[in-house]
Motif scaffolding. Structure first.
Motif, short mmCIF file in Angstrom:
data_model
loop_
_atom_site.label_atom_id
_atom_site.label_comp_id
_atom_site.label_asym_id
_atom_site.label_seq_id
_atom_site.Cartn_x
_atom_site.Cartn_y
_atom_site.Cartn_z
N GLN A 1 6.82 -6.24 -5.52
CA GLN A 1 6.04 -5.41 -6.45
C GLN A 1 7.00 -4.48 -7.20
O GLN A 1 8.02 -4.11 -6.66
N GLU B 1 4.82 0.61 -6.50
CA GLU B 1 4.92 1.01 -5.10
C GLU B 1 4.84 2.52 -4.96
O GLU B 1 4.10 3.05 -4.13
N GLU C 1 -4.16 -2.52 -6.29
CA GLU C 1 -3.58 -3.52 -5.40
C GLU C 1 -3.97 -4.93 -5.80
O GLU C 1 -3.18 -5.86 -5.66
N SER D 1 5.51 -1.97 1.60
CA SER D 1 6.11 -1.18 0.52
C SER D 1 5.24 0.00 0.09
O SER D 1 5.75 1.01 -0.35
N SER D 2 3.92 -0.13 0.23
CA SER D 2 3.09 0.91 -0.38
C SER D 2 2.42 1.85 0.62
O SER D 2 1.37 2.40 0.34
N PHE D 3 3.03 2.01 1.78
CA PHE D 3 2.52 2.97 2.77
C PHE D 3 3.66 3.87 3.24
O PHE D 3 4.81 3.44 3.25
N PRO D 4 3.32 5.08 3.67
CA PRO D 4 4.37 5.88 4.32
C PRO D 4 4.77 5.22 5.65
O PRO D 4 3.98 4.45 6.21
N LEU E 1 1.37 3.81 -5.64
CA LEU E 1 0.44 3.55 -4.54
C LEU E 1 0.65 4.51 -3.37
O LEU E 1 -0.31 4.99 -2.77
N ILE E 2 1.94 4.81 -3.08
CA ILE E 2 2.20 5.75 -1.99
C ILE E 2 1.64 7.13 -2.36
O ILE E 2 1.02 7.81 -1.54
N ASN F 1 3.74 -7.38 0.99
CA ASN F 1 4.84 -6.83 0.21
C ASN F 1 5.71 -5.95 1.09
O ASN F 1 5.32 -4.87 1.50
#
Lengths: 356, 158
Positions: B118, B123, B156, A36-39, B126-127, A152
């Motif tokens: 989350q 989210e 995180e 969820s938290s990366f491109p 974080l991105i 996630n």
């Protein structure tokens, strides 16, 4: 995992057993998942991809699944080894040819493989010999749950599992069944079957997926729609259509037996004769001839003791990377054709009783 | 009863599109044409639709950028790949007709992760932080990069 040892066996999908194994080669389900938290992979920097890989690899090798997963980082492999994994359907051609940190986790029996940093961060895949979608689903669903305990996933209530390409969003699931349909090809009915499948939103592809030719009369039938239908519904739709195609193929086989038994017998015997005596053999021609042999074995037209698992094995072992692994040397096109013909001659002489 | 402007059915929806200061356009449509008009981007109405959402024209519409990963909708149209999970929210209106086209449906029905995911805000944040980190590394601003890395780690683990 020792890649050289892989060439000694058939892997799961060509085992040649399982329900309806004379026509259904294998069943496969893949799930696309992202963190969820990366491109997505195509927008991630090398650093980010390395971070994603590290995180996923740690999780994958520590899974308490029935079968342990071995992680293979692709940049550490030679082009030949990457090609070998493509031929065994453990990774996609895209992953083999991409750049940057990426890899694949493979289970011992090759029933499960997980690609990291393909188009999506994770591509989970379960494979079974024969017509066994439910078993494949049980495997992949469980693996997905285990991974999800610590990771996630990018998920939205509205659109489901979020993927780099909107054609996969929702369930992220592509379930496919690979069929060997030589009689439908010979009786020129295959196009009709395809049109019927396309009408109900199922895709038809060749042996190695998207854009590949249907060599050896192998066809993969899979779902197109991933959004708005549950996994169970998608599986049911495929599960219901496959027996129909199987029965069309069986009907076509009886038609051939009834109406052109001589011609069919001739075709099968010419195929095995050529494979047993040619001195140069391309990959394409091998696929076509082996397809006729496979049909002949299944219809009891050959006097030889050659078995279906053996024919399946020959399909795989004569692919370029497998062949070079077996020969223990890198060979150019011409050398490959000669080595392939030699290999086939030897293997088929072993298998046949009437050598004279 | 007034007729729909696009077909012979009776008009049941009356839309007033604001095109700019003191400029507006009235549309009278039946239910079917209205839903088509509202959900399918049409070149002819592109300008009006953009104006309603506070954008000026198709060009600007395509230049609309994701605050998390920085891709524009036009980038997606060219490559066929989205930049990050947040794009599904950012480009939601643009994606809906496309999803309808591909899948015949626009709502997920199927497996849901067992754990509560989350929060969306976290989210997205974080991105964004990772994106800033990427730029800091490119600019060789290692002091900023180190700060961002700590911040990401902290968020995180929280």
């Amino acid at each position: 995992m020792n890649l050289d040892s892989l060439t000694q066996s058939n892997g799961e999908w060509l085992r040649g057993s399982g329900p309806e194994a004379d026509i259904v080669i294998s069943s496969r389900i893949r799930l696309a998942r992202n963190l969820s938290s990366f491109p997505f992979s195509s927008r991630a920097s090398t650093h980010q991809k390395a971070e994603i890989e590290q995180m996923l690899k740690d999780r994958l090798v520590k899974l308490e699944a029935e079968s342990r997963l071995d992680y293979l980082p692709l940049p550490a492999l030679t082009a030949l080894d990457r090609q070998l994994l493509v031929e065994r359907q453990l990774i996609s051609r895209e992953l083999a040819n991409a750049d940057g940190p990426r890899g694949v986790a493979v289970a011992n029996q090759e029933t499960v493989s997980v690609m990291v940093n393909e188009e999506d961060h994770l591509r989970l895949q379960a494979m079974r010999s024969g017509f066994a979608l439910d078993e494949a689903w049980t495997d992949i669903d469980r693996l997905d749950d285990l991974l999800e305990e610590r990771i996630n996933y990018a998920f939205s209530e509205e659109f489901g599992y979020l993927t780099a390409c909107p054609t996969n969003v929702g369930t992220g699931m592509r379930s496919s069944v690979m069929l060997h349909l030589p009689a439908l090809v010979l009786t020129k009915q295959i196009e009709k079957v395809f049109r019927a499948l396309q009408k109900i939103n199922l895709a038809v592809r060749g042996l190695y997926g998207e854009g590949s030719r249907a060599s050896g009369d192998f066809y993969q039938i899979s779902n197109q729609v991933t959004l708005g239908k549950s996994e169970a519904t998608i599986l049911t739709e495929i599960r219901e259509v496959i027996p129909q195609i199987i029965s069309y193929e069986r009907q076509a086989r009886s038609t051939l037996t009834r109406e052109s038994r001589q011609a069919l017998h001739d075709r099968v015997n010419r195929a095995i004769g050529t494979l047993r005596s040619a001195t140069m053999m391309t990959s394409e021609e091998t696929m076509d001839l082996l397809s006729s042999v496979r049909l002949g074995v299944n219809m009891g037209l050959l006097e030889d003791t050659i078995s279906i698992p053996t024919v399946n094995e020959l399909f795989l072992q004569t692919q370029p990377a497998h062949l070079q692994k077996l020969m223990g040397a890198s060979l150019d096109g011409e050398e490959r054709n000669s080595a392939r013909a030699r290999y086939l001659r030897n293997r088929l002489r072993e298998a046949g009783p009437n050598l004279n | 009863m007034q007729k729909c402007q696009k077909c012979p059915n009776p008009a049941t929806l009356h839309v007033t599109e604001l095109l700019g200061a003191n400029q507006y356009e009235e549309l009278h449509l039946c239910e079917q044409c209205a839903s088509k008009y509202l959900y399918e981007p049409q070149p002819k109405f592109g300008a009006a639709k953009g104006a309603v959402e506070g954008r000026e024209d198709e060009g600007v519409f395509a230049q609309h950028e994701c605050p998390s990963c920085g891709i524009k909708f036009v980038d997606f149209r060219n490559s066929g790949r989205l930049g990050c999970p947040n794009d599904y929210q950012t480009f939601r209106e643009e994606l809906l007709p496309l999803l309808e086209n591909i899948h015949g449906e626009v709502r997920h029905c199927g497996k849901v992760p067992r754990r509560h995911p989350q929060s969306k805000e976290m989210e997205t944040e974080l991105i964004q932080l990772r994106n800033r980190l990427k730029h800091a590394v490119t600019k060789e601003d290692y002091e900023e990069a180190a700060k961002l890395r700590d911040l990401i780690k902290h968020k995180e683990e929280a």
